[in-house]
Design a protein around this motif. Structure first.
Motif, PDB file in Angstrom:
ATOM      1  N   ASP A  51      16.515  49.068  80.444  1.00 59.77           N
ATOM      2  CA  ASP A  51      15.845  49.272  81.672  1.00 59.77           C
ATOM      3  C   ASP A  51      14.565  48.670  81.889  1.00 59.77           C
ATOM      4  O   ASP A  51      13.969  48.517  82.786  1.00 59.77           O
ATOM      5  CB  ASP A  51      15.873  50.416  82.261  1.00 59.77           C
ATOM      6  CG  ASP A  51      15.262  51.506  81.365  1.00 59.77           C
ATOM      7  OD1 ASP A  51      14.635  51.264  80.362  1.00 59.77           O
ATOM      8  OD2 ASP A  51      15.598  52.558  81.698  1.00 59.77           O
ATOM      9  N   GLY A  52      14.021  48.223  80.609  1.00 59.75           N
ATOM     10  CA  GLY A  52      12.721  47.400  80.569  1.00 59.75           C
ATOM     11  C   GLY A  52      11.640  48.490  80.827  1.00 59.75           C
ATOM     12  O   GLY A  52      10.476  48.090  81.202  1.00 59.75           O
ATOM     13  N   ASP A  53      11.715  49.692  80.621  1.00 56.58           N
ATOM     14  CA  ASP A  53      10.703  50.806  80.644  1.00 56.58           C
ATOM     15  C   ASP A  53       9.789  51.169  79.866  1.00 56.58           C
ATOM     16  O   ASP A  53       8.823  51.768  79.723  1.00 56.58           O
ATOM     17  CB  ASP A  53      11.214  51.982  81.434  1.00 56.58           C
ATOM     18  CG  ASP A  53      11.927  52.828  80.242  1.00 56.58           C
ATOM     19  OD1 ASP A  53      12.138  52.365  79.282  1.00 56.58           O
ATOM     20  OD2 ASP A  53      12.601  53.964  80.691  1.00 56.58           O
ATOM     21  N   GLY A  54      10.206  50.405  78.498  1.00 50.32           N
ATOM     22  CA  GLY A  54       9.063  50.505  77.405  1.00 50.32           C
ATOM     23  C   GLY A  54       9.741  51.519  76.400  1.00 50.32           C
ATOM     24  O   GLY A  54       9.194  51.533  75.297  1.00 50.32           O
ATOM     25  N   CYS A  55      10.895  52.254  76.761  1.00 53.54           N
ATOM     26  CA  CYS A  55      11.431  53.087  75.914  1.00 53.54           C
ATOM     27  C   CYS A  55      12.947  52.615  75.458  1.00 53.54           C
ATOM     28  O   CYS A  55      13.813  52.090  76.387  1.00 53.54           O
ATOM     29  CB  CYS A  55      11.812  54.431  76.707  1.00 53.54           C
ATOM     30  SG  CYS A  55      10.249  55.441  77.041  1.00 53.54           S
ATOM     31  N   ASP A  56      13.074  52.478  74.112  1.00 54.84           N
ATOM     32  CA  ASP A  56      14.356  51.884  73.490  1.00 54.84           C
ATOM     33  C   ASP A  56      15.270  52.870  73.763  1.00 54.84           C
ATOM     34  O   ASP A  56      15.172  54.225  74.181  1.00 54.84           O
ATOM     35  CB  ASP A  56      14.197  51.446  72.179  1.00 54.84           C
ATOM     36  CG  ASP A  56      13.772  52.433  71.218  1.00 54.84           C
ATOM     37  OD1 ASP A  56      13.822  53.674  71.395  1.00 54.84           O
ATOM     38  OD2 ASP A  56      13.457  52.009  70.015  1.00 54.84           O
TER      39      ASP A  56
END
Length: 197
Positions: A51-56
């Motif tokens: 989702d591109g929020d910085g959390c894998d």
């Protein structure tokens, strides 16, 4: 002996047909699996940030499965979380680094059950599936004991987790249309039939 084997196989397939999907959804596939020859964990890729929020995916599972939600800092560093692991009810606190993220249906089992024929993209999607119980924050001891076993070789050590585990295993395999071998299917249906009593 052959007659008994044929009878057991016929019974397994009859039960599978009774568990067919509802509302047009696919049901379980029961049959032989392929060998593990050619399996390579790298064929499923690594964690992604869908989702591109910085959390894998690893951190997304830790956040999702926490009993006390961790604070999320720069680069998705986690702190102050608490977890009660699904398989063994072990309590863990901190940043989640002590936990493994387990593929409930192990990648090697998925390979044998149909993933060997998938595209790299589909295998990566399976390995990062956050929309089903496919990924579980697990205590390392449980995860290492489980290894790549299916339910014929390993079940959670806590008896009251068996129903959840069998249902989750069923849901993941049906969602991804992975094959249940007859022995595996027999164990899953035995557990779930008892859970419904």
């Amino acid at each position: 002996m052959l007659t008994l084997l044929v009878t057991i196989i016929a019974f397994v397939f009859a039960v599978a047909s009774e568990w067919a999907g509802f509302d047009g959804q696919p049901g379980p596939i029961v049959g032989p699996e392929v060998s593990r020859e050619g399996y390579d964990r790298d064929a499923f890729g690594g964690w992604i940030d869908a989702d591109g929020d910085g959390c894998d995916t690893r951190r997304e599972v830790l956040i999702r499965d926490a009993t006390v939600t961790p604070a999320v800092g720069p680069d998705c560093t986690l702190s102050g979380g608490q977890w009660r692991t699904r398989y063994a009810a072990v309590e863990v606190a901190g940043d989640g680094s002590a936990l493994h993220i387990d593929h409930l249906v192990p990648l090697a089992e998925a390979w044998e059950s149909g993933a060997h024929a998938w595209s790299p993209e589909r295998r990566r999607a399976f390995a990062n599936d956050l929309d089903s119980p496919a990924l579980v924050a697990a205590w390392s001891g449980s995860n290492e004991a489980k290894g790549a076993s299916d339910p014929t070789g390993w079940l959670p050590p806590i008896l009251n987790r068996h129903c959840w585990y069998a249902r989750a295993w069923y849901d993941v395999k049906v969602k991804w249309q992975l094959t249940f071998d007859p022995a595996e299917w027999a164990v899953i249906t035995l557990i779930l039939d008892k859970c419904e009593d």
